[in-house]
Design a protein around this motif. Structure first.
Motif, PDB file in Angstrom:
ATOM      1  N   ALA A   1       0.845  -1.202   0.000  1.00 16.46           N
ATOM      2  CA  ALA A   1       0.000   0.000   0.000  1.00 16.46           C
ATOM      3  C   ALA A   1       0.876   1.245   0.000  1.00 16.46           C
ATOM      4  CB  ALA A   1      -0.940  -0.013   1.198  1.00 16.46           C
ATOM      5  N   THR A   2       1.701   1.341  -1.015  1.00 20.20           N
ATOM      6  CA  THR A   2       2.580   2.496  -1.218  1.00 20.20           C
ATOM      7  C   THR A   2       2.014   3.335  -2.358  1.00 20.20           C
ATOM      8  OG1 THR A   2       3.869   1.198  -2.783  1.00 20.20           O
ATOM      9  CG2 THR A   2       4.617   1.182  -0.488  1.00 20.20           C
ATOM     10  N   ALA A   3       2.681   4.416  -2.695  1.00 23.54           N
ATOM     11  CA  ALA A   3       2.218   5.245  -3.804  1.00 23.54           C
ATOM     12  C   ALA A   3       2.123   4.419  -5.083  1.00 23.54           C
ATOM     13  CB  ALA A   3       3.159   6.430  -3.996  1.00 23.54           C
TER      14      ALA A   3
ATOM     15  N   VAL B   1      -1.376  -4.034   0.937  1.00 20.56           N
ATOM     16  CA  VAL B   1      -0.917  -4.419   2.270  1.00 20.56           C
ATOM     17  C   VAL B   1      -0.312  -3.222   2.991  1.00 20.56           C
ATOM     18  CG1 VAL B   1       0.758  -5.863   3.521  1.00 20.56           C
ATOM     19  CG2 VAL B   1      -0.474  -6.788   1.538  1.00 20.56           C
ATOM     20  N   ARG B   2      -0.830  -2.915   4.175  1.00 16.28           N
ATOM     21  CA  ARG B   2      -0.177  -1.915   5.013  1.00 16.28           C
ATOM     22  C   ARG B   2       1.076  -2.579   5.580  1.00 16.28           C
ATOM     23  NH1 ARG B   2      -2.748   2.152   9.490  1.00 16.28           N
ATOM     24  NH2 ARG B   2      -3.785   2.841   7.585  1.00 16.28           N
ATOM     25  N   THR B   3       2.209  -2.148   5.110  1.00 23.61           N
ATOM     26  CA  THR B   3       3.453  -2.872   5.393  1.00 23.61           C
ATOM     27  C   THR B   3       3.809  -2.884   6.877  1.00 23.61           C
ATOM     28  OG1 THR B   3       4.727  -0.883   4.862  1.00 23.61           O
ATOM     29  CG2 THR B   3       4.373  -2.475   3.087  1.00 23.61           C
TER      30      THR B   3
ATOM     31  N   SER C   1      -8.317  -2.999   0.495  1.00 22.57           N
ATOM     32  CA  SER C   1      -7.202  -2.065   0.633  1.00 22.57           C
ATOM     33  C   SER C   1      -6.627  -2.055   2.041  1.00 22.57           C
ATOM     34  CB  SER C   1      -7.665  -0.646   0.280  1.00 22.57           C
ATOM     35  OG  SER C   1      -8.207  -0.602  -1.015  1.00 22.57           O
ATOM     36  N   ASP C   2      -5.301  -1.898   2.104  1.00 27.43           N
ATOM     37  CA  ASP C   2      -4.624  -1.570   3.356  1.00 27.43           C
ATOM     38  C   ASP C   2      -4.793  -2.647   4.408  1.00 27.43           C
ATOM     39  OD1 ASP C   2      -2.915   0.513   3.947  1.00 27.43           O
ATOM     40  OD2 ASP C   2      -4.376   1.620   5.128  1.00 27.43           O
TER      41      ASP C   2
ATOM     42  N   GLU D   1      -8.336  -8.237   7.751  1.00 24.97           N
ATOM     43  CA  GLU D   1      -8.618  -7.137   8.663  1.00 24.97           C
ATOM     44  C   GLU D   1      -7.963  -5.878   8.119  1.00 24.97           C
ATOM     45  OE1 GLU D   1      -6.931  -6.498  12.918  1.00 24.97           O
ATOM     46  OE2 GLU D   1      -8.731  -7.739  13.158  1.00 24.97           O
ATOM     47  N   ARG D   2      -8.698  -4.770   8.193  1.00 23.59           N
ATOM     48  CA  ARG D   2      -8.162  -3.506   7.709  1.00 23.59           C
ATOM     49  C   ARG D   2      -8.690  -2.367   8.574  1.00 23.59           C
ATOM     50  NH1 ARG D   2     -11.504  -0.321   4.561  1.00 23.59           N
ATOM     51  NH2 ARG D   2      -9.646   0.639   3.667  1.00 23.59           N
ATOM     52  N   PRO D   3      -7.903  -1.299   8.733  1.00 23.88           N
ATOM     53  CA  PRO D   3      -8.359  -0.181   9.556  1.00 23.88           C
ATOM     54  C   PRO D   3      -9.355   0.702   8.811  1.00 23.88           C
ATOM     55  CG  PRO D   3      -6.175   0.270   8.692  1.00 23.88           C
ATOM     56  CD  PRO D   3      -6.528  -1.116   8.245  1.00 23.88           C
ATOM     57  N   ILE D   4     -10.310   1.255   9.581  1.00 25.93           N
ATOM     58  CA  ILE D   4     -11.220   2.264   9.050  1.00 25.93           C
ATOM     59  C   ILE D   4     -11.311   3.396  10.065  1.00 25.93           C
ATOM     60  CG2 ILE D   4     -12.554   0.667   7.628  1.00 25.93           C
ATOM     61  CD1 ILE D   4     -14.674   0.607   9.822  1.00 25.93           C
ATOM     62  N   TYR D   5     -11.895   4.512   9.653  1.00 25.37           N
ATOM     63  CA  TYR D   5     -12.019   5.676  10.530  1.00 25.37           C
ATOM     64  C   TYR D   5     -10.667   6.049  11.137  1.00 25.37           C
ATOM     65  CZ  TYR D   5     -16.963   4.535  10.083  1.00 25.37           C
ATOM     66  OH  TYR D   5     -18.210   4.247   9.574  1.00 25.37           O
ATOM     67  N   ALA D   6      -9.674   6.211  10.261  1.00 24.93           N
ATOM     68  CA  ALA D   6      -8.317   6.620  10.666  1.00 24.93           C
ATOM     69  C   ALA D   6      -7.721   5.679  11.701  1.00 24.93           C
ATOM     70  CB  ALA D   6      -8.326   8.048  11.196  1.00 24.93           C
TER      71      ALA D   6
END
Length: 310
Positions: free
Chosen positions: A91-93, A147-149, A112-113, A124-129
């Motif tokens: 999940a990079t540019a 992937v959020r590394t 995503s992420d 599992e992924r984060p939401i709401y910051a």
């Protein structure tokens, strides 16, 4: 079940984010193949083959792939996508530029992420910051993931012995061309892979104070330098220093926050750091809710004293 990881590289070496992405792909189950799409990128393909856990490296070499243009890399991925159950990007540019194109062309949803693999189709992924974690099930035959590394340990860069297969490169799109790039040169560690980061906030008041207060401390620690969005928006620090939800997501061994209040958007980008040290004269600042060590003090006094003590 086989996963395809899209490697990020400079045609010579594999970038660190790819190692974390491979770990996530391994947790999806089955074999992991890595696509190295570039030009004269044999060294990068060889490096990818040495990564622990990689079963095969697919090497596509074509001049149009030299700069990682999203349109050309997307076409290359699509040419082999049918063989894979999971197509995985960092999940990079670069990953965020290419993955949605691949998902759209395959007519599948993108997850995503991701920060955790619960099963081959559930993530599992984060939401709401990052204030809540969502569990997402992907029912498409092909899962396109970013992937959020910071959520995954890097795979070992050595110890593997994967085969390198040369595959036919897709012809470059005639409608686009690479004109040039302006690359910022920095003697410090790259922000997203740094083990130590010293960040400053709007409380510093000016770019001169960043240089006077933050730079010496970062020099002593051998650290990368970061900033809050407020400091970047105020012109105190360059855009590529921004840490947070709309900046870079980091998880260093040590994160030192100087004059950063700890807005939710900033915490989303650094709260996974192993040790967080916060300096702020406001005892109620939100940054102290995530800090391992908090110092309620004037940063203009405390930071130089810390630098002198090192």
């Amino acid at each position: 079940m086989t996963s395809l990881v899209i490697a990020e590289h400079d045609n010579t070496s594999i970038k660190a984010a790819t190692l974390n992405t491979i770990t996530a792909a391994l947790q999806c189950g089955g074999d992991v193949h890595v696509l190295v799409a570039g030009h004269n990128a044999g060294a990068a393909a060889t490096a990818a083959a040495q990564i622990a856990g990689v079963a095969k490296v697919m090497h596509a070499d074509e001049a149009g792939l030299a700069h990682g243009l999203a349109e050309n890399v997307t076409a290359q991925v699509l040419s082999i996508a049918a063989a894979y159950s999971h197509i995985v990007f960092a999940a990079t540019a670069s990953g965020k530029n290419i993955a949605p194109r691949v998902a759209a062309k395959l007519d599948v949803g993108q997850v995503s992420d991701i920060t955790k693999v619960l099963s081959p189709d559930t993530f599992e992924r984060p939401i709401y910051a990052g204030n809540a974690m969502a569990t997402v099930q992907a029912t498409d035959a092909t899962k396109v993931l970013t992937v959020r590394t910071t959520g995954f340990d890097p795979a070992e860069a050595t110890g593997g012995s994967a085969a390198v297969d040369s595959i036919a490169a897709v012809a470059a799109a005639a409608s686009i061309s690479f004109l040039g790039s302006e690359i910022a040169r920095n003697d410090r560690p790259e922000l997203t892979s740094a083990k130590i980061i010293v960040s400053g906030g709007r409380a510093l008041g000016s770019s001169e104070k960043f240089t006077e207060i933050i730079t010496p401390l970062a020099d002593k620690l051998g650290a990368a330098m970061g900033a809050s969005r407020a400091a970047v928006d105020a012109g105190y620090a360059p855009n590529d220093w921004q840490v947070g939800q709309t900046g870079k997501i980091v998880a260093p061994q040590l994160y030192v926050a100087c004059g950063i209040s700890g807005a939710i958007q900033h915490l989303a980008g650094m709260k996974d750091s192993k040790v967080i040290v916060a300096i702020n004269k406001d005892a109620e600042a939100p940054i102290f809710s995530v800090a391992d060590y908090g110092l309620v003090a004037d940063l203009f006094v405390a930071a130089p004293e810390m630098t002198a003590a090192l």
